[in-house]
Scaffold this motif. Structure first.
Motif, PDB file in Angstrom:
ATOM      1  N   CYS A 173      78.509  42.096  35.258  1.00 35.45           N
ATOM      2  CA  CYS A 173      79.579  40.774  34.792  1.00 35.45           C
ATOM      3  C   CYS A 173      80.278  40.476  35.735  1.00 35.45           C
ATOM      4  CB  CYS A 173      80.290  41.471  33.651  1.00 35.45           C
ATOM      5  SG  CYS A 173      79.690  41.741  32.138  1.00 35.45           S
ATOM      6  N   ALA A 174      79.987  40.002  36.941  1.00 39.60           N
ATOM      7  CA  ALA A 174      80.241  39.613  38.155  1.00 39.60           C
ATOM      8  C   ALA A 174      79.503  39.739  39.062  1.00 39.60           C
ATOM      9  CB  ALA A 174      81.480  41.063  38.713  1.00 39.60           C
ATOM     10  N   LEU A 175      78.196  40.937  39.230  1.00 39.95           N
ATOM     11  CA  LEU A 175      77.227  39.876  40.286  1.00 39.95           C
ATOM     12  C   LEU A 175      75.785  39.696  39.426  1.00 39.95           C
ATOM     13  CD1 LEU A 175      77.848  43.151  43.258  1.00 39.95           C
ATOM     14  CD2 LEU A 175      78.860  41.428  42.996  1.00 39.95           C
ATOM     15  N   SER A 176      75.854  39.864  38.073  1.00 42.10           N
ATOM     16  CA  SER A 176      73.942  38.730  37.465  1.00 42.10           C
ATOM     17  C   SER A 176      73.750  40.087  37.269  1.00 42.10           C
ATOM     18  CB  SER A 176      74.159  37.924  38.542  1.00 42.10           C
ATOM     19  OG  SER A 176      75.243  36.747  37.750  1.00 42.10           O
ATOM     20  N   LYS A 177      72.875  40.963  38.390  1.00 44.37           N
ATOM     21  CA  LYS A 177      71.638  40.936  38.525  1.00 44.37           C
ATOM     22  C   LYS A 177      71.864  42.863  39.296  1.00 44.37           C
ATOM     23  CE  LYS A 177      69.174  38.856  40.006  1.00 44.37           C
ATOM     24  NZ  LYS A 177      67.274  37.670  40.317  1.00 44.37           N
ATOM     25  N   VAL A 178      71.948  44.099  38.792  1.00 44.24           N
ATOM     26  CA  VAL A 178      72.773  45.059  39.288  1.00 44.24           C
ATOM     27  C   VAL A 178      72.063  46.708  38.834  1.00 44.24           C
ATOM     28  CG1 VAL A 178      74.532  44.467  39.557  1.00 44.24           C
ATOM     29  CG2 VAL A 178      74.475  46.043  37.451  1.00 44.24           C
ATOM     30  N   TYR A 179      71.616  47.947  39.619  1.00 42.37           N
ATOM     31  CA  TYR A 179      71.324  48.655  38.876  1.00 42.37           C
ATOM     32  C   TYR A 179      71.732  50.236  39.396  1.00 42.37           C
ATOM     33  CZ  TYR A 179      68.375  49.452  43.039  1.00 42.37           C
ATOM     34  OH  TYR A 179      68.093  50.022  44.348  1.00 42.37           O
ATOM     35  N   LYS A 210      71.620  43.063  33.542  1.00 37.46           N
ATOM     36  CA  LYS A 210      71.467  41.844  34.277  1.00 37.46           C
ATOM     37  C   LYS A 210      72.476  41.296  32.829  1.00 37.46           C
ATOM     38  CE  LYS A 210      67.968  37.960  34.628  1.00 37.46           C
ATOM     39  NZ  LYS A 210      66.334  37.394  35.059  1.00 37.46           N
ATOM     40  N   ALA A 211      73.506  40.168  33.617  1.00 33.50           N
ATOM     41  CA  ALA A 211      74.006  38.988  32.826  1.00 33.50           C
ATOM     42  C   ALA A 211      73.796  37.855  33.027  1.00 33.50           C
ATOM     43  CB  ALA A 211      74.971  38.729  33.866  1.00 33.50           C
ATOM     44  N   PHE A 212      73.342  37.197  31.006  1.00 31.63           N
ATOM     45  CA  PHE A 212      73.008  35.947  31.192  1.00 31.63           C
ATOM     46  C   PHE A 212      71.656  36.488  30.434  1.00 31.63           C
ATOM     47  CE2 PHE A 212      75.893  34.271  34.006  1.00 31.63           C
ATOM     48  CZ  PHE A 212      77.050  33.688  33.035  1.00 31.63           C
ATOM     49  N   SER A 213      71.810  37.376  30.034  1.00 33.72           N
ATOM     50  CA  SER A 213      70.067  37.821  29.745  1.00 33.72           C
ATOM     51  C   SER A 213      69.922  38.242  27.963  1.00 33.72           C
ATOM     52  CB  SER A 213      69.359  38.804  30.451  1.00 33.72           C
ATOM     53  OG  SER A 213      68.741  40.039  30.047  1.00 33.72           O
ATOM     54  N   ASP A 214      68.524  38.588  27.447  1.00 34.04           N
ATOM     55  CA  ASP A 214      69.004  38.680  25.738  1.00 34.04           C
ATOM     56  C   ASP A 214      67.251  40.019  26.219  1.00 34.04           C
ATOM     57  OD1 ASP A 214      66.233  37.501  26.183  1.00 34.04           O
ATOM     58  OD2 ASP A 214      67.453  35.866  25.363  1.00 34.04           O
ATOM     59  N   ILE A 215      66.869  40.428  24.515  1.00 37.40           N
ATOM     60  CA  ILE A 215      66.422  41.695  24.988  1.00 37.40           C
ATOM     61  C   ILE A 215      65.152  41.173  25.354  1.00 37.40           C
ATOM     62  CG2 ILE A 215      65.871  41.494  22.325  1.00 37.40           C
ATOM     63  CD1 ILE A 215      65.278  43.888  21.795  1.00 37.40           C
ATOM     64  N   ASN A 216      64.748  39.464  24.967  1.00 38.04           N
ATOM     65  CA  ASN A 216      63.097  39.450  25.314  1.00 38.04           C
ATOM     66  C   ASN A 216      63.061  39.471  27.128  1.00 38.04           C
ATOM     67  OD1 ASN A 216      62.121  38.960  22.753  1.00 38.04           O
ATOM     68  ND2 ASN A 216      63.561  37.181  22.803  1.00 38.04           N
ATOM     69  N   ASP A 217      64.041  38.331  27.742  1.00 39.20           N
ATOM     70  CA  ASP A 217      63.838  39.437  29.087  1.00 39.20           C
ATOM     71  C   ASP A 217      64.321  40.457  29.653  1.00 39.20           C
ATOM     72  OD1 ASP A 217      64.038  38.510  31.571  1.00 39.20           O
ATOM     73  OD2 ASP A 217      66.636  37.960  31.658  1.00 39.20           O
ATOM     74  N   ILE A 218      64.926  40.666  29.027  1.00 36.95           N
ATOM     75  CA  ILE A 218      64.989  42.575  29.606  1.00 36.95           C
ATOM     76  C   ILE A 218      63.667  43.242  29.080  1.00 36.95           C
ATOM     77  CG2 ILE A 218      66.396  43.797  27.894  1.00 36.95           C
ATOM     78  CD1 ILE A 218      67.346  43.593  32.074  1.00 36.95           C
ATOM     79  N   ARG A 256      73.823  44.014  25.167  1.00 38.49           N
ATOM     80  CA  ARG A 256      75.089  44.419  24.699  1.00 38.49           C
ATOM     81  C   ARG A 256      76.050  43.454  23.964  1.00 38.49           C
ATOM     82  NH1 ARG A 256      72.042  48.373  26.986  1.00 38.49           N
ATOM     83  NH2 ARG A 256      71.390  48.531  29.212  1.00 38.49           N
ATOM     84  N   GLU A 257      76.304  44.523  23.119  1.00 37.28           N
ATOM     85  CA  GLU A 257      77.760  43.278  22.353  1.00 37.28           C
ATOM     86  C   GLU A 257      78.732  42.642  23.130  1.00 37.28           C
ATOM     87  OE1 GLU A 257      78.605  41.361  19.652  1.00 37.28           O
ATOM     88  OE2 GLU A 257      77.486  43.142  18.789  1.00 37.28           O
ATOM     89  N   ASP A 258      78.641  41.884  23.247  1.00 38.87           N
ATOM     90  CA  ASP A 258      79.305  40.845  24.353  1.00 38.87           C
ATOM     91  C   ASP A 258      81.031  39.967  24.025  1.00 38.87           C
ATOM     92  OD1 ASP A 258      78.522  37.144  23.839  1.00 38.87           O
ATOM     93  OD2 ASP A 258      76.996  38.795  23.368  1.00 38.87           O
ATOM     94  N   ARG A 259      80.621  40.172  21.825  1.00 31.74           N
ATOM     95  CA  ARG A 259      81.256  39.629  21.245  1.00 31.74           C
ATOM     96  C   ARG A 259      82.440  40.714  20.792  1.00 31.74           C
ATOM     97  NH1 ARG A 259      77.297  37.881  16.625  1.00 31.74           N
ATOM     98  NH2 ARG A 259      76.911  40.491  17.603  1.00 31.74           N
ATOM     99  N   ILE A 260      83.808  40.346  21.919  1.00 34.09           N
ATOM    100  CA  ILE A 260      84.931  41.597  21.507  1.00 34.09           C
ATOM    101  C   ILE A 260      85.312  42.155  19.618  1.00 34.09           C
ATOM    102  CG2 ILE A 260      86.807  40.004  21.257  1.00 34.09           C
ATOM    103  CD1 ILE A 260      88.475  41.767  23.202  1.00 34.09           C
ATOM    104  N   ASN A 261      85.221  40.942  19.403  1.00 29.65           N
ATOM    105  CA  ASN A 261      85.406  41.904  17.435  1.00 29.65           C
ATOM    106  C   ASN A 261      84.560  42.053  17.220  1.00 29.65           C
ATOM    107  OD1 ASN A 261      84.312  39.443  17.607  1.00 29.65           O
ATOM    108  ND2 ASN A 261      84.531  38.759  15.607  1.00 29.65           N
ATOM    109  N   TYR A 262      83.389  42.285  17.218  1.00 29.20           N
ATOM    110  CA  TYR A 262      81.959  43.441  16.872  1.00 29.20           C
ATOM    111  C   TYR A 262      82.322  44.443  17.958  1.00 29.20           C
ATOM    112  CZ  TYR A 262      79.759  39.729  14.384  1.00 29.20           C
ATOM    113  OH  TYR A 262      79.275  38.496  12.853  1.00 29.20           O
ATOM    114  N   TYR A 304      87.649  38.047  29.519  1.00 31.04           N
ATOM    115  CA  TYR A 304      87.453  37.835  30.673  1.00 31.04           C
ATOM    116  C   TYR A 304      86.392  37.189  31.139  1.00 31.04           C
ATOM    117  CZ  TYR A 304      91.762  40.122  30.560  1.00 31.04           C
ATOM    118  OH  TYR A 304      93.210  40.944  30.686  1.00 31.04           O
ATOM    119  N   GLY A 305      85.900  36.062  30.520  1.00 33.41           N
ATOM    120  CA  GLY A 305      84.379  35.436  30.582  1.00 33.41           C
ATOM    121  C   GLY A 305      83.230  36.141  30.519  1.00 33.41           C
ATOM    122  N   THR A 306      83.232  36.560  29.017  1.00 30.30           N
ATOM    123  CA  THR A 306      82.083  36.997  28.600  1.00 30.30           C
ATOM    124  C   THR A 306      80.945  36.525  28.812  1.00 30.30           C
ATOM    125  OG1 THR A 306      81.535  38.827  27.266  1.00 30.30           O
ATOM    126  CG2 THR A 306      82.472  36.442  26.320  1.00 30.30           C
TER     127      THR A 306
END
Length: 465
Positions: free
Chosen positions: A220-226, A253-261, A395-401, A425-427
């Motif tokens: 959530c800061a560097l976008s793509k990490v491992y 990976k940030a800005f990613s979904d199940i299809n992409d990953i 990953r669940e990015d909605r805090i209420n869920y 903070y900028g989910t």
């Protein structure tokens, strides 16, 4: 003079009819009636060995060379020539052999020339890399490790070293090893109560089962990490596919979904297999003779076959329709057993399978809830003869869920305040997966027991060396 490895002899092909120097260990020895010793040498660089011709004219022939036994270490100098025998390509006509290390009591040397079972050599973890099989697996493991790092580096992923000691349970399973500096025997004897003063960190901490949550902070800061390192599971399981300490590659990976990953995970697996085919041919040929006669065909076929994508619901329906064949009951909401996985991959589809959108009760709290609120956006990749090798999710990015799921699972939310901050903070939508290195080694090599895929296996009741 520069020492040459056996790997260099067989790959560079520019040492023929030249004087070379190499070092290694005796694999076998044969003495002819006319006073010539034929020494088979290995040095760990390749599955190949090389034959050394030692004539009785060598100054230390009678005093030392004739007394060499399996396991002795030597430095050999001599002419590299083509061998007249069909058993090997090259041989060294020795003009000097220096003995570096003798074997004490060769009659009881555990790695003697006779054939040993895998179970036998497992008892000698410090010596078993001297065997052909384990040295081959070690070299392939190294190449697989390099391939995974190289692939991720090519795609701009940044390596992050996540903590091994943690206070949070990523998977929510409770199967964790607690870390303590207490004298357990003394504690049990005195029956003293455990309080914060007894803890080195002021609270309970454990060996990590996953670095994923902390890795998310960097995604959530560097976008793509491992991250890539050891993880620990305190499960009382002693099967051929389970270890209590194993290596896990985790990708976020940030800005990613199940299809992409999931597509990315498939590319990663194929890249690693292709890299092994390109760089480990002599080791694969050894395994083709000893373990899996179809290994090279199987791995090449893996590169050319598309993974099958199915929903969890579809997988359950297939298993229900074929229950008479599988002979193991299952219903919606149940986790797939290894028997079910094998049927889907080996029998039904005869291809790698990606299963998506599992019931939320089967998965960890951090996985994104789907619109039906019964399933999560998760996926598993199943490979032939291995079963699950990768598990991932959005990953669940909605805090209420996220908070609702944490309440449902009875987690201590205070331990996860920092994790919730990532949603405050900028989910961003993000996704990732974990790959078990040892299971990938199982698939590539065709070996049957995961204990042979790691240098020093830790399993229930066994933490030797």
């Amino acid at each position: 003079m520069k020492k040459i490895s056996i790997f260099e002899i067989y790959t560079k092909n520019n040492y023929l009819n030249k004087i070379i120097t190499m070092s290694g260990w005796i694999r076998s020895k044969r003495i002819s009636k006319i006073g010539i010793s034929f020494l088979t040498i290995y040095d760990g660089s390749s599955a190949y060995t090389i034959q050394v011709i030692a004539k009785k004219s060598l100054f230390n022939y009678s005093a030392e060379i004739r007394k060499l036994t399996v396991g002795c270490s030597v430095i050999v100098s001599g002419y590299l020539t083509l061998s007249p025998s069909n058993l090997q390509t090259y041989e060294i006509q020795a003009n000097k052999i220096k003995i570096i290390g003798w074997v004490d009591r060769p009659d009881s040397y555990p790695m003697s020339a006779k054939k040993h079972t895998i179970e036998y050599i497992r008892n000698f973890g410090h010596l078993r890399p001297r065997t052909n099989l384990i040295s081959v697996i070690a070299r392939i493991r190294n190449v697989v490790f390099q391939s995974l790092n190289q692939f991720l580096n090519n795609y701009g992923y940044i390596w992050v070293s996540t903590p091994i000691i943690t206070s949070i349970d990523t998977e929510g399973s409770g199967s964790m090893f607690q870390v303590s500096i207490l004298d357990v025997n003394n504690h049990l004897h005195t029956k003293k109560s455990i309080n914060k003063e007894n803890y080195f960190f002021g609270k309970k901490v454990f060996l990590t089962v996953s670095g994923q949550l902390t890795l998310e902070a960097y995604a959530c800061a560097l976008s793509k990490v491992y991250s890539f390192g050891p993880t620990f599971r305190a499960e009382n399981s002693n099967t051929k596919k389970h270890l209590t300490e194993f290596w896990m590659l985790e990708v976020e990976k940030a800005f990613s979904d199940i299809n992409d990953i999931s597509i990315f995970a498939e590319k990663l697996l194929k890249y690693s297999v292709s890299f092994v085919l390109d760089n480990c041919i002599s080791d694969l040929l050894f395994l083709q003779k000893k373990i899996d006669k179809n290994i090279i065909f199987r791995l090449n076929n893996f590169l050319n076959i598309d993974f099958v994508n199915i929903e969890y619901n579809e997988a359950i329906n297939i298993l229900l329709k074929n229950n008479n064949i599988i002979n193991q009951k299952i219903s919606w909401g149940d986790d797939l057993s290894s028997c079910h996985e094998k049927y889907l991959v080996n029998n039904y589809f005869k291809a790698p399978v990606i299963i998506r959108n599992y019931p939320k009760l089967l998965k960890a709290f951090y996985m994104r809830i789907n619109e039906d609120e019964k399933t999560v956006s998760a996926f598993d990749i199943l490979l032939p003869h291995v079963g699950e090798i990768i598990g991932g999710s959005e990953r669940e990015d909605r805090i209420n869920y996220l908070e609702t799921r944490m309440n449902e699972m009875g987690l201590n939310k205070e331990n996860y305040d920092w994790y919730k901050d990532l949603r405050k903070y900028g989910t961003v939508p993000h996704a990732g997966f974990g790959l078990g290195l040892e299971r990938l080694i199982l698939f590539i090599t065709g070996i049957k027991n995961i204990r042979e895929s790691i240098p020093f296996p830790r399993t229930v009741g066994h933490a030797d060396f």
